[in-house]
Enzyme design. Structure first.
Site: not given
Ligand code: DGP
Length: 114
Positions: A31, A100, A102
């Site tokens: 996002i 997850h 990236h």
């Molecule tokens: P981390 O900081 O490594 O836990 O990565 C979490 C990631 O998740 C961050 O890059 C933003 C993403 N993210 C958070 N909320 C959402 C969401 O609701 N949808 C999507 N597609 N990504 C999200």
């Protein structure tokens, strides 16, 4: 896990731009992208952090990397290169506690990372 954001995406409760699905994993666009391509690859099984992995998860974790390879090819990143990162706990920048990968690509990346 009922209060996990990524479990809600897996259940379809929260929408996401899903670009890959397998028996064990799902991938969707971040996002808040940090590169022209920024995809999150998550296991269908809830595991909070790398610290919660055990030997029984080895195939599952392998499937995340198989997904990364496939998606990188799909996105045209395989030759130029891409970065795959998994943060563990707050000190490393983890903000969603469902592991997850990236997958980032489409620009140059520095080393060491910030
Ligand atoms: P981390 O900081 O490594 O836990 O990565 C979490 C990631 O998740 C961050 O890059 C933003 C993403 N993210 C958070 N909320 C959402 C969401 O609701 N949808 C999507 N597609 N990504 C999200």
């Amino acid at each position: 896990m009922s209060d996990c954001l990524f479990c809600k995406i897996l259940d379809g409760e929260i929408p996401a731009d899903v670009i890959y699905e397998s028996e064990t994993a799902l991938a969707f666009r971040d996002i808040n992208p940090q590169a022209p391509t920024h995809v999150l690859i998550i296991p269908r099984e809830h595991v909070s952090t790398i610290n919660d992995l055990d030997e029984g998860h080895e195939t599952l974790v392998g499937s995340l990397f198989s997904a990364a390879k496939q998606i990188a090819a799909q996105e045209g990143l395989a030759d130029d290169g891409y970065r795959v990162v998994m943060n563990c706990n707050e000190g490393a920048g983890q903000s969603v506690f469902h592991i997850h990968l990236h997958l980032l690509g489409g620009r140059l990346f520095n080393w060491p990372p910030g």
